[in-house]
Design an enzyme around this catalytic site. Sequence first.
Site, PDB file in Angstrom:
ATOM      1  N   GLU A 108       0.845  -1.204   0.000  1.00  0.00           N
ATOM      2  CA  GLU A 108       0.000   0.000   0.000  1.00  0.00           C
ATOM      3  C   GLU A 108       0.872   1.244   0.000  1.00  0.00           C
ATOM      4  OE1 GLU A 108      -1.762  -0.327   3.864  1.00  0.00           O
ATOM      5  OE2 GLU A 108      -3.420  -1.575   3.162  1.00  0.00           O
ATOM      6  N   LYS A 156       2.340   4.601   1.452  1.00  0.00           N
ATOM      7  CA  LYS A 156       2.518   5.083   2.829  1.00  0.00           C
ATOM      8  C   LYS A 156       2.283   6.583   2.804  1.00  0.00           C
ATOM      9  CE  LYS A 156       5.567   5.178   6.788  1.00  0.00           C
ATOM     10  NZ  LYS A 156       5.365   6.575   7.094  1.00  0.00           N
ATOM     11  N   ASP A 174       1.747  10.386   4.173  1.00  0.00           N
ATOM     12  CA  ASP A 174       2.398  11.168   5.209  1.00  0.00           C
ATOM     13  C   ASP A 174       1.367  12.047   5.904  1.00  0.00           C
ATOM     14  OD1 ASP A 174       4.467  11.994   6.692  1.00  0.00           O
ATOM     15  OD2 ASP A 174       5.325  13.333   5.194  1.00  0.00           O
ATOM     16  N   TYR A 209      -6.215   1.506   7.337  1.00  0.00           N
ATOM     17  CA  TYR A 209      -5.268   0.465   6.944  1.00  0.00           C
ATOM     18  C   TYR A 209      -4.950  -0.548   8.032  1.00  0.00           C
ATOM     19  CZ  TYR A 209      -2.108   3.892   9.086  1.00  0.00           C
ATOM     20  OH  TYR A 209      -1.530   4.785   9.937  1.00  0.00           O
ATOM     21  N   LYS A 218      10.901   3.349   2.073  1.00  0.00           N
ATOM     22  CA  LYS A 218      10.872   4.806   1.934  1.00  0.00           C
ATOM     23  C   LYS A 218      11.435   5.267   0.594  1.00  0.00           C
ATOM     24  CE  LYS A 218       9.421   6.167   6.050  1.00  0.00           C
ATOM     25  NZ  LYS A 218      10.198   7.120   6.798  1.00  0.00           N
ATOM     26  N   CYS A 245      36.058  20.028  27.478  1.00  0.00           N
ATOM     27  CA  CYS A 245      34.600  20.098  27.556  1.00  0.00           C
ATOM     28  C   CYS A 245      34.191  21.572  27.540  1.00  0.00           C
ATOM     29  CB  CYS A 245      34.110  19.430  28.836  1.00  0.00           C
ATOM     30  SG  CYS A 245      32.360  19.703  29.151  1.00  0.00           S
ATOM     31  N   CYS A 258      32.460  22.291  31.289  1.00  0.00           N
ATOM     32  CA  CYS A 258      33.166  22.287  32.570  1.00  0.00           C
ATOM     33  C   CYS A 258      34.669  22.461  32.405  1.00  0.00           C
ATOM     34  CB  CYS A 258      32.849  21.017  33.360  1.00  0.00           C
ATOM     35  SG  CYS A 258      33.632  19.541  32.688  1.00  0.00           S
ATOM     36  N   CYS A 276      33.838  14.043  27.748  1.00  0.00           N
ATOM     37  CA  CYS A 276      34.287  14.904  28.836  1.00  0.00           C
ATOM     38  C   CYS A 276      34.658  14.000  30.009  1.00  0.00           C
ATOM     39  CB  CYS A 276      33.140  15.837  29.220  1.00  0.00           C
ATOM     40  SG  CYS A 276      33.302  16.555  30.847  1.00  0.00           S
ATOM     41  N   CYS A 292      30.762  17.454  36.029  1.00  0.00           N
ATOM     42  CA  CYS A 292      30.402  18.243  34.850  1.00  0.00           C
ATOM     43  C   CYS A 292      28.909  18.551  34.859  1.00  0.00           C
ATOM     44  CB  CYS A 292      30.762  17.505  33.564  1.00  0.00           C
ATOM     45  SG  CYS A 292      30.186  18.363  32.076  1.00  0.00           S
TER      46      CYS A 292
HETATM   47  S1  IVH Z   1       0.406   0.015   8.960  1.00  0.00           S
HETATM   48  C1  IVH Z   1       1.927  -1.771  13.258  1.00  0.00           C
HETATM   49  N1  IVH Z   1      -0.035   1.136   6.662  1.00  0.00           N
HETATM   50  O1  IVH Z   1       3.273   5.072   8.985  1.00  0.00           O
HETATM   51  C2  IVH Z   1       1.928  -0.548  12.416  1.00  0.00           C
HETATM   52  N2  IVH Z   1       0.923   2.483   8.379  1.00  0.00           N
HETATM   53  O2  IVH Z   1       5.938   4.725   9.956  1.00  0.00           O
HETATM   54  C3  IVH Z   1       0.784  -0.570  11.440  1.00  0.00           C
HETATM   55  N3  IVH Z   1       1.301   4.814   7.731  1.00  0.00           N
HETATM   56  O3  IVH Z   1       2.380   4.847  12.367  1.00  0.00           O
HETATM   57  C4  IVH Z   1       0.871   0.580  10.518  1.00  0.00           C
HETATM   58  N4  IVH Z   1       0.518   4.630   5.680  1.00  0.00           N
HETATM   59  O4  IVH Z   1       0.962   6.331  10.781  1.00  0.00           O
HETATM   60  C5  IVH Z   1       0.433   1.316   7.901  1.00  0.00           C
HETATM   61  N5  IVH Z   1      -0.517   1.990   4.577  1.00  0.00           N
HETATM   62  C6  IVH Z   1      -0.069   2.173   5.804  1.00  0.00           C
HETATM   63  C7  IVH Z   1       0.419   3.420   6.256  1.00  0.00           C
HETATM   64  C8  IVH Z   1       0.909   3.531   7.550  1.00  0.00           C
HETATM   65  C9  IVH Z   1       1.054   5.443   6.572  1.00  0.00           C
HETATM   66  C10 IVH Z   1       1.926   5.444   8.880  1.00  0.00           C
HETATM   67  C11 IVH Z   1       1.313   5.110  10.208  1.00  0.00           C
HETATM   68  C12 IVH Z   1       2.422   4.490  11.020  1.00  0.00           C
HETATM   69  C13 IVH Z   1       3.619   5.044  10.335  1.00  0.00           C
HETATM   70  C14 IVH Z   1       4.834   4.180  10.563  1.00  0.00           C
END
Ligand code: IVH
Length: 725
Positions: free
Chosen positions: A130, A132, A134, A242, A330, A424, A427, A442, A448
Amino acid sequence: MTAQDGAGKSVDDFSLAEAEAEMARLAERMREADIAYYQNDAPILTDGDYDALRLRVEAIVARFPELERDDSPTRKVGAAPSQGFRKVRHAVPMLSLGNAFSEEDVGDFVDRIRRFLGLAADAPIDFVAEPKIDGLSCALTYEKGRLVLAATRGDGEEGEDVTANARRVDDIPEILSGEGWPDVLEVRGEVYMERAAFAEMNAAREQAGLPLFANPRNAAAGSLRQLDARITAERPVRFFAYAWGRLSEPIGSTQGAIRDRFAAWGFTLNEPAARATDAEALFAYYRGIQAARPDLPFDIDGVVYKVDRLDLQERLGFVSRAPRWAVAHKFPAEQAFTVLERIDIQVGRTGALTPVARLKPVTVGGVVVSNATLHNEDEIQRKDIRVGDTVIVQRAGDVIPQIVSVVLEKRPADSAPYVFPDKCPICGSNAVSEEGEVVRRCTGGLTCPAQAVERLRHFASRNAFDIEGLGDENIRLFFDAGLVRAPADIFHMRDREQAVKDAVLARRAAQSAARKEAKGGALADDKPAKKIEREFKDVANLLDAIDARREVGLDRFIFGLGIRHVGETTARLLARSYATIDDFLREMHLAKDHESQARADFLAIDGIGAVVAGAIIDFFAEDHNRAAVRALLDAGVRPQPLERQETNSPVAGKTVVFTGSLETMTRQEAKARAESLGAKVAGSVSKKTDYVVAGADAGSKLKAARELGVAVLSEAEWQALIQPG
Ligand code: IVH
């Protein structure tokens, strides 16, 4: 911080010049607060404090209309609340995801899963992939199909109640559609804003002379965390689902099936999603999404891969705070050019001197960056980073920005190599690097002040004692006032309430004197009563917060001590392995003896290596460390044993040793499973061992078990023992 806001002379007594100076000060303060809120998503003022500033500006403008400017701060809206929402504990913690930055990392992730499950190196595994997004994660609880609670992630254990605001988000159903949902259903997902809607909103704000949000993420966060839900309603905030938390009954057996149910119940899913069965197919998805990224309606910072089958997810479990069954892949980091203005040296709690780059502020991937880590002396030398250089800074996700390289063509003619200090900066003690170490430390140790302050900060910090109101600034204040020099002093602050108040008032007086001097005149601080009242309320709240933390988890207690090499995970492991602080202290004392049983038991804990064990034993061998711990206990701190993860499991609290080759699961899985049931898994057999689980070809450990009379189980017997029901 708040002492200087809105305080001082009454507006009625201002001359025009004074009003002008005050107006400039307020505008600057509000501008800082706006940047923190809109650009960095890190508010520095509460709603109330921000409003106080605005009221004062309004009062000035009312008396001196000529001071109203186009960019007048009165035309701005209030900053985000950093207080004001009820806290909610998550029934199931909201964890984070591990990161993969390359195809190699993803390959490792897939291999790790295969190894853990004991599958062949080329066995297919079903994954769901899926985007990800932001934004910020949010947990929605439905009871009998009706929304009853919406909470932000917070620190993963405890978030904020944003129910009223969530009800104003179109993508969040108030009542579920379709059918078949469990009585209790917690749907998790991401609150975000689409790019076009964000641009439109910012354009409208610009027209209205309002400050702009730096990026859709901050806009979404700011919109959800509004004390006034009507504001949320006006903002184009969206949500996609999700994941899930608490459920009164299972809702499916695969990630894919649950996605379908979410859709049927009226949630929006993150698309485009895909299925894949190996690393190559995951890469293909990644590249496809990367190509489509500019055309997606929302910002994404990568993609997420999840094992589809929930039974496998269950077996794979978690490492630390992230699932073994999922990873975030990422996109490459974003970069920008800027100038290195200065290098500051910070002294950490272990005395490590860490260089920090102070940069001319620059926007990198939507966030203003003005500091970057330089790691250590070596790094500066290797990259030949010099003050005045034009540098490339990089920011990936939420990691601290880094300096990638120097643009040599732009180096000023008079630049000189950076000379790392050998003293340092705090101190003045010699700062030396131990053999084989790059870090300079230090040597001031307990003398310190920087180290002492950092240790106190660590002690009070979120993942340790988590004392609300005892942030960096207050620790510095109470340290300088001689009120808090060691952790135990914190718990004696109530006995010295007057001295605490005096320190706070002295700070206030100093700040207002500095202000007067800046204005070049002796102004009377003529309405301090209200401010003082507020300061005293803060002190009262702080003392309450301290009292509330006398009962603290044993893991937090151990972590808070700041023992070298003991992070949160190790602290938790120790807290699980030793029931009480007294047990722990006694065993650490006995373990000084190399031949002792205590040492053997300690080293037998899986996850405690020789270096870590050595550091811990050394720590408790020092008189002053033991005294510091004693002082905490004497001050009424009572570390609480950890709740067993599953107290009704028959193996909770038992010590188990696995030996020989197992058939139905890998050694790693066996260990993870046993631990999730509250058992301790040891690497060697002793009198304290409760069970030895012997697979085929078991050797010396089995023999030891027989000699010591420890119960020996076959793999099948073990499985039967831990089988639920
Ligand atoms: S699954 C156990 N799916 O990314 C964790 N997270 O870097 C289950 N996020 O805290 C998370 N898109 O806020 C999941 N398709 C996606 C996501 C997603 C964005 C975020 C989420 C998570 C963070 C982790």
